[in-house]
Design an enzyme around this catalytic site. Structure first.
Site, PDB file in Angstrom:
ATOM      1  N   HIS A  56      13.855  42.870  19.100  1.00 50.63           N
ATOM      2  CA  HIS A  56      13.010  44.025  18.773  1.00 50.63           C
ATOM      3  C   HIS A  56      13.651  45.323  19.268  1.00 50.63           C
ATOM      4  O   HIS A  56      13.800  46.285  18.498  1.00 50.63           O
ATOM      5  CB  HIS A  56      11.635  43.838  19.411  1.00 50.63           C
ATOM      6  CG  HIS A  56      10.680  44.955  19.142  1.00 50.63           C
ATOM      7  ND1 HIS A  56       9.760  44.923  18.126  1.00 50.63           N
ATOM      8  CD2 HIS A  56      10.501  46.156  19.752  1.00 50.63           C
ATOM      9  CE1 HIS A  56       9.064  46.041  18.122  1.00 50.63           C
ATOM     10  NE2 HIS A  56       9.499  46.808  19.107  1.00 50.63           N
ATOM     11  N   GLU A  57      14.018  45.336  20.542  1.00 57.51           N
ATOM     12  CA  GLU A  57      14.594  46.551  21.114  1.00 57.51           C
ATOM     13  C   GLU A  57      15.988  46.826  20.548  1.00 57.51           C
ATOM     14  O   GLU A  57      16.380  47.988  20.418  1.00 57.51           O
ATOM     15  CB  GLU A  57      14.652  46.441  22.641  1.00 57.51           C
ATOM     16  CG  GLU A  57      13.298  46.259  23.316  1.00 57.51           C
ATOM     17  CD  GLU A  57      12.303  47.362  22.965  1.00 57.51           C
ATOM     18  OE1 GLU A  57      12.743  48.492  22.680  1.00 57.51           O
ATOM     19  OE2 GLU A  57      11.092  47.089  22.976  1.00 57.51           O
ATOM     20  N   HIS A  69      15.650  48.935  17.466  1.00 55.99           N
ATOM     21  CA  HIS A  69      15.539  50.362  17.810  1.00 55.99           C
ATOM     22  C   HIS A  69      16.908  50.937  18.174  1.00 55.99           C
ATOM     23  O   HIS A  69      17.306  52.007  17.690  1.00 55.99           O
ATOM     24  CB  HIS A  69      14.607  50.549  19.011  1.00 55.99           C
ATOM     25  CG  HIS A  69      13.170  50.218  18.757  1.00 55.99           C
ATOM     26  ND1 HIS A  69      12.489  50.678  17.659  1.00 55.99           N
ATOM     27  CD2 HIS A  69      12.279  49.497  19.484  1.00 55.99           C
ATOM     28  CE1 HIS A  69      11.235  50.245  17.718  1.00 55.99           C
ATOM     29  NE2 HIS A  69      11.093  49.523  18.807  1.00 55.99           N
TER      30      HIS A  69
END
Length: 369
Positions: free
Chosen positions: A25-26, A29
């Protein structure tokens, strides 16, 4: 019936499930931010005091926090892990050029969206691999068996009828029917079916069945009462697997939305809301059943993480996306003060939800009996 796995095994399984998902997820980003030239000061898996970490040549601190319930990327110009702008920060000319909040709204929008998107892409990749290796569920949605006294018989469904959709959702396989029906115990649904050349529809009041899983835990599920003699799986190629897995992931996401709406509308008990403790228990149980079951659960957790983060709640990615959409419409950013109050409200909401779901989890473990 299987015994519950030991506590240490549950903890390890939970970390092995949630850790990679948070990282993916990170990383979504981070990679899109890098693409747009945004500088990252910290990349953290977990919150709180740093347990381990290292700094790369770009000055980003990669670290692991002691509380493994999430993660964050802190970009240049961020005040905190929630990516609130630091209005008081004194940035050099070089820092201003790579600061997250100095980028156009659409770049910030895509950077934030990339986190949940990465989770959905991971789930699609896992399901695609399963479909190539084992085949995708493709049992014909034709009623070969209609259980006497079932909801299907009461609604007039006969042997040989092909179910086209249930509750407004298309059913290409018997597995689709089971997925839609199982989360609607006791509900009345409209069924559209084909009998010969004719297409008709009928209403069915789904039955409620109490079932137990391999670990003796009870669940209420909906039953229609049709079936096939055996399940079928269709082998697919690599090219076909991606769109098939995308559709499968979309269907599972829709089921999550349906379940959430049932709770909001009062049709499903709030006791069905689980939190980190329940997730940990399920991770341990599935890991004890085997690698296949555990990886399948990781894909479901990944969809769940992506979906939850898209909810329009400040502090979550969805809340940021709302702010950037508002900025696009207003042609100017939402004020720092308004964002601050929104983030405070969002944090209070998330903490309240955490306490509530933890209480539910403990109750499901029998602590209050």
């Amino acid at each position: 019936m299987f015994d519950q796995p030991p506590l240490w095994f549950i903890a390890v399984a939970f970390l092995c499930a949630i850790g990679p998902l948070v990282f993916i997820h990170e990383l979504g980003h981070y990679l899109v931010a890098r693409w747009f030239g945004v500088g990252a000061e910290q990349f953290s898996i977990g919150f709180g005091r740093e347990v381990a970490g290292w700094s790369d040549k770009r000055g980003t601190r990669w670290k692991v926090g002691w509380l493994p319930l999430g993660g964050y990327v802190k970009f240049v110009g961020d005040m905190n892990a929630a990516s609130q702008a630091d209005a008081d920060a004194e940035l050099s000319a070089g820092q201003r050029s790579v600061a997250f909040h100095n980028k156009p709204w659409w770049q910030r929008f895509l950077i934030v969206l990339a986190g949940p998107a990465a989770n959905f892409l991971l789930a699609i990749a896992i399901f695609a691999a399963f479909f190539v290796a084992l085949g995708r569920p493709a049992t014909n949605p034709v009623a070969q068996v209609v259980t006497p006294g079932s909801a299907a018989e009461m609604a007039g469904i006969r042997v040989g009828d092909r179910i086209l959709d249930v509750a407004g959702q298309g059913t290409d396989s018997l597995e689709d029917i089971a997925r839609i029906v199982s989360i609607r115990p006791g509900e009345q649904v409209t069924i559209r079916y084909q009998r010969g050349e004719a297409i008709a529809s009928t209403d069915a009041l789904l039955q409620v069945e109490e079932v137990k899983d391999q670990f003796g835990q009870s669940f209420r599920i909906g039953r229609l009462g049709i079936g096939q003699e055996r399940r079928e799986f269709e082998k697919v190629g690599v090219v076909e697997a991606i769109p098939a897995a995308t559709g499968y992931t979309f269907a599972l996401t829709r089921s999550m939305i349906d379940g959430l709406w049932q709770i909001i509308s009062g049709r499903r008990s709030t006791k069905d809301l689980g939190g980190p403790l329940k997730m940990a228990q399920i991770a341990g149980q599935q890991a004890s059943l085997g690698l296949f079951e555990f990886i399948q659960l990781v894909a479901l957790f990944s969809i769940n993480l992506g979906f939850i983060n898209l909810l329009p709640v400040p502090m979550l990615d969805g809340g940021h996306l709302v702010f950037y959409a508002a900025e696009a419409v207003r042609r100017k950013p939402v004020s720092i003060r308004a964002q601050e109050w929104a983030f405070r409200g969002g944090l209070a909401m998330l903490l309240a939800l955490l306490v509530f779901t933890t209480f539910n989890d403990l109750a499901s473990f029998g602590l209050f009996r």
